[in-house]
Write a protein that holds these residues in place. Sequence first.
Motif, PDB file in Angstrom:
ATOM      1  N   UNK A   1       8.289  12.248  67.689  1.00 54.32           N
ATOM      2  CA  UNK A   1       6.964  11.791  67.236  1.00 54.32           C
ATOM      3  C   UNK A   1       6.029  12.941  66.891  1.00 54.32           C
ATOM      4  N   UNK A   2       6.394  14.142  67.274  1.00 56.18           N
ATOM      5  CA  UNK A   2       5.599  15.305  66.911  1.00 56.18           C
ATOM      6  C   UNK A   2       6.499  16.265  66.148  1.00 56.18           C
ATOM      7  N   UNK A   3       5.907  17.073  65.264  1.00 57.09           N
ATOM      8  CA  UNK A   3       6.753  17.899  64.398  1.00 57.09           C
ATOM      9  C   UNK A   3       7.430  19.023  65.181  1.00 57.09           C
TER      10      UNK A   3
ATOM     11  N   UNK B   1       4.942  23.542  62.370  1.00 59.45           N
ATOM     12  CA  UNK B   1       3.899  23.317  61.376  1.00 59.45           C
ATOM     13  C   UNK B   1       3.160  24.623  61.114  1.00 59.45           C
TER      14      UNK B   1
ATOM     15  N   UNK C   1       7.201  23.260  68.403  1.00 54.90           N
ATOM     16  CA  UNK C   1       7.167  22.488  69.658  1.00 54.90           C
ATOM     17  C   UNK C   1       8.576  22.101  70.079  1.00 54.90           C
TER      18      UNK C   1
END
Lengths: 555, 555
Positions: free
Chosen positions: B170-172, B175, B192
Motif C-alpha cells: 500500500x506504500x511505494x 519515491x 521503504x
Amino acid sequence: MTEATRKHQPALDAAIQALHGRTFFAAFPENPSPEIYGADADANGRAAFEARRHQRYTELRQGEPAGWVGQEESPYEQEPLGIEYPYFEPAMLVRNAEAAFGPWRKLKPAQRAALLTESLERIRQRFFEIAYATMHTTGQSFMMSFQASGPHAADRALEAIAAGYEEQTRFPEETRWEKPMGKYNLTLHKTWRAVPKGVGLVIGCSTFPTWNSVPGMYASLVTGNPVLVKPHPKAVLPIAIVVAEVQKVLAEYGLDPRICQLAVDAADHLIGKDLAENPAVKLIDYTGGAQFGEYLEGLKGKTVFTEKTGVNSVILDSCDDLDKVAQNLAFSVSLYSGQMCTAPQNFFVPAGGIRVGDEQVPYEEVVQKLAAAVTGLAQNPKAGPHVLGAIQNRDTHERVQKLALDGGRSVLAHGPVEHPTFKNARTCSPCIHEISADRIEQYSQELFGPIMLVIKTRDTQESIRLAAQLAREYGAISCGAYTTNSAVKEQIMDEMSLAGTPVSFNLTGNIYVNQAAGFSDFHVTGGNPAGNASFTNPEFVIKRFTWVGFREPAE
Amino acid sequence: MTEATRKHQPALDAAIQALHGRTFFAAFPENPSPEIYGADADANGRAAFEARRHQRYTELRQGEPAGWVGQEESPYEQEPLGIEYPYFEPAMLVRNAEAAFGPWRKLKPAQRAALLTESLERIRQRFFEIAYATMHTTGQSFMMSFQASGPHAADRALEAIAAGYEEQTRFPEETRWEKPMGKYNLTLHKTWRAVPKGVGLVIGCSTFPTWNSVPGMYASLVTGNPVLVKPHPKAVLPIAIVVAEVQKVLAEYGLDPRICQLAVDAADHLIGKDLAENPAVKLIDYTGGAQFGEYLEGLKGKTVFTEKTGVNSVILDSCDDLDKVAQNLAFSVSLYSGQMCTAPQNFFVPAGGIRVGDEQVPYEEVVQKLAAAVTGLAQNPKAGPHVLGAIQNRDTHERVQKLALDGGRSVLAHGPVEHPTFKNARTCSPCIHEISADRIEQYSQELFGPIMLVIKTRDTQESIRLAAQLAREYGAISCGAYTTNSAVKEQIMDEMSLAGTPVSFNLTGNIYVNQAAGFSDFHVTGGNPAGNASFTNPEFVIKRFTWVGFREPAE
C-alpha cells in the motif's frame, strides 16, 4: 454538515493521495511570511499571546470548572506566565466525554473528517499566537515554534484525519451476499459499521505540546471517539488553543463541544493515572518518558499508543566532504539543544578513522572536526541562539551541567550562549564526551538535552552492530549514517530495519536527520522500544475502532 | 519464482477484490463432489488417512527429531490413532526458524504470496485426507470436517495471504521527494521496507485444527516471518499435512523448509510456554481457553492474536414463523454438538412470550417449541448423528452429563445418540436448562458443548441489556436476534456493535448464526474479551510487520 463535507472533500482526497504517494506534500505552508499568512499575522499573534499573561484562559466550552490552575513559565524569561486554566475532576471529564459519545459516533466518517479539517482551517488563523505560546513554554526558537506547533502539526493532524477516514471507508457499508446452493441462491443483506472503541486520552509532553499530541487526538476523533487532552502542566497554552478551536467548530455544528476536552492537572497532583485507569477510557496516546509509558502499555483493556525515549545513533564510515558532514551533524545536535526525540546522541567513529574521498582521516581529526563545528555554530551570534533555543526545564539543564560519565574523556565542555533578546534565557551549548565502545551501560541511556557522545569503535562493523543493538534493546527514533560504500549501506539498511529504525544517509546541507516530513516520513516506526505508534501508518488509526457486521435474509 | 508470481497474481487480485466487495467468494469449492474433486478423491483420501494409523508421520522436512510422540484418538472410536510425530526441542525449533528467516524476509511480498498460494493448490489435492484426519481427531461429521478443514480453511488462508500482500504494497517501495525551498529544491530519494517482526508461533485448538490456525500461520508467513505451528496434541494430523505441503513448496523453490515448522508437544509436557516466552518469538496466534490466552496477551514484547472463549446470545423478540425459527436454532445448537466458537448458548426469552405475526405466543410455548425442535433433530436418525458429530473430548462430555446449574429447571435432558457407523462414538444430544435472568453468574460462563440455556427476562429491553453486557464483559463471537420491529433491530445493532459482536437477524432455513463466510464475514471482531484478532481485517496482518523508511540526497 453536507456543505462542510463537500467543502473539505478535495483536501481530504489530496491528503490520502499524498499519504500513498509519499512525495512532498504540505497543506499548511511552513514559511511564516506575511505574503502567506497576512501582513499583521505576526504582530496580532504576538499581541494575542501577550494579552494572555496573568489571565484566566476562558475560551474552553466544557462547563463550570472546579478551580483554576497554571504552572507554565517561559524558558526564555524563567518567570511564570501566570495563565490559569479551568480544572475539572477526572471523573467529571470522563462522564462528559461519555455523554458526548453517542451523537459523535453516529456521524459518518466523512462528516467527522470534514468538521475536523474545518477545525484545522481555524487553527491556521492562530498559528502565530500558538507559535509564541510554544516558544514561551517549550523554549523552542520562534521559527521552530511556528513550524512545529503550527503548519507541521496541522499537517500531521490532517494526515491522521485522512488515514482515519480512508481506513473507515475501505469496506462497504452494505452489500448483497448471494451464495449459489445448486437449485437456489442463499441471499443475505449485510451491513458493516466501524465502531469506535470509547473515550480517548491524549497525554502531551513539555517540548512539543501540539505536534506530538494532535496526531492521536485527531486519529481518535475522526474514528468517532471523544477525547480528553491532558497537556504537560508546563506546556498547556499551545494545545489549549487547538482544543478551543475544535470545540468552537463542534458547537457551530450543533454538537457537544465536550467531544474534545482539555484535561489539565490539578494544582497539587497529576491526573494522568486517574484518567488512564478509568474503565471508560479505552484509547491512550502518550508522549514522554519510558517509565510512565511502560506503565500505560501494561494497563489491561486499553489500546495504547506511545512515543517514549530512544537513543539515536550516527554511524560514520566514509564520506566525500567531512567538513560538510561535521556542519550538518553539529546543526542536528544543536537544533533546539538536543531536545528533539529525533536528535542524534551517539556518534560511532571507528578507531582507525574514516575514509574521506581517497584519504583516511584519523579518528582524532574526525572528533575535533565535529567539536569545531559544534563550537562554531554555538558561538555564531547570528545563528547559535536561534538554532539552540532555550532549555525547556531545569532538570535538562542540570543534566548537562553535572554530566559525569564513567570512563572516556570530555572532548568539549558545555558553555553559556547569550540570547540577543532574552537576557535571562536558560541556554547552554552542547557538550561532547568520548566513551569507549565497551561501556555500553554509559551510552545506552537517553541523555536528553545538548549532550553528544562520541563512541570509539573497532571498525564500522562494530558501529553497525552497536547502533542496531541499542535501537533494538533501548529504542531509537532516528539514525544517521555516512558511507560511500554500497555494501555497507545495504548492511546498515538491513540491520537497522530489523531494529525498526529509519536511516538517513549522507545528509549534508539544509536537511537534517532530526526532521521528519508529514505525508512522507513515518515518524517512529513502532518497531522498537522507543514507541509502539507511528505517525501515521494504518495501524495508528485502525486500532481505534472495530469492524462489526450485521446480516439478515435479503428481501 | 517469476513464473509462480505470474501464475498466482490473478487469484490474488481476485481475492483482494473479494475482501473489499465482501460479496460471496470462494476460491475452493465447499462441495466434496466427485465432479469437482475427482471420482477417486474421496476413496484415495480415506485410504491415505487409514494408512497413517500406527505409523510415524515422516513427511516433514525439518531435520532429525529428538523423539517421536503421538496422543491422538478418534472421538468416533475412542481408540488411539497411534500416529507418531517428530518431536524437536523448543530451542532447536526457534534456532531453525531464525536461521530460515533471512532469505524469506528478503523475498518480495508478491513472491511470498505466490508461493503460499501455490501451497494452497497442493493442499487442495489432499482435502479428503485432511477431512478424515479432522473427523477422527475432532469428532466433526465428515461434511463439516471436509468443509471446515479443507475449502473453508484454504479460503481463510487465501484471505490472509491477500490481505497481507495488499497491506505490504500500500506504500511505494521508493519515491523522489522534492521540497521547494524558494531558490532551489531539496531532493531526497526515499525507500521503504515492510519489515517482518520475527519468529511467529501459532497455537492450535482441538476442535478446528486447520481452520483456526491457517489464518495466523499464513498471515505471519506472507509478511515475511518464519512460523512454528504448535497443534493441540489431540489434533495434529490435519495441520501436519498442511505444514508438510508448505514445506514441499518451499523446498521446490530452493528455500529452507524450516520457514514453516510443526512444533508438537513432548510426550510428557506441553511446549507452548517455552515457545511463547522465547525472546525470538515476536508473534503469537492462539485459539483456545481464556486463561492461557490472557497469559499470552500479557507477555511483554510480543504481538499476540487471540481467539478465546465467549458466551453467545440469541435474543428472541418477535418473528413471523416460530416453527422455522425453532428449527433454525435447534440446528445451530446441535451443529457439531455446540463445539463451535460461534454456537449460541444463551437464549433470552421475555417472560411475557414473543410476538409471532399478530399473536403473542406465551413464554412456555416458546420454550417447548425450542425443546421439541432440538429433540426432533437429535432423534432423526438420518440427520441427527451427522449434524451432532461426536464430542471431541471426555471433559466436554462430562460437563454435559454432570451439568448442575444453581437455580432454574431442566427443560430437556441430554441423551444418547446412536451413530450409524461408529457404535463406540462419544455422542450426546443437547440438554436445555432454564435459568432466571438475575442469575448472571450461572450463565456468564462458557459451557462448551451441547448445552443450551433459556434465560427468562422481564422483556426484550432486559434481553438486549444482558446480551450486550455478557458480550462486553465476558466476550461473544456471534449473536442471533429475531425481531420484526425495526426500532428494536436498530437498538440491538447499536448496543451489540458497542460490544464488538456481529448480529445475524431473523435467520431461518439453511443459514445459521454459527456460520461465518470467508471474504465476507469478519470472524471475531477483536472488540470484546472473546479475542483480540479478526479474520481477516487489516489489523490482523499489519501488526506483523513494521514500515521502515530510508532516505538520502537524490543524485
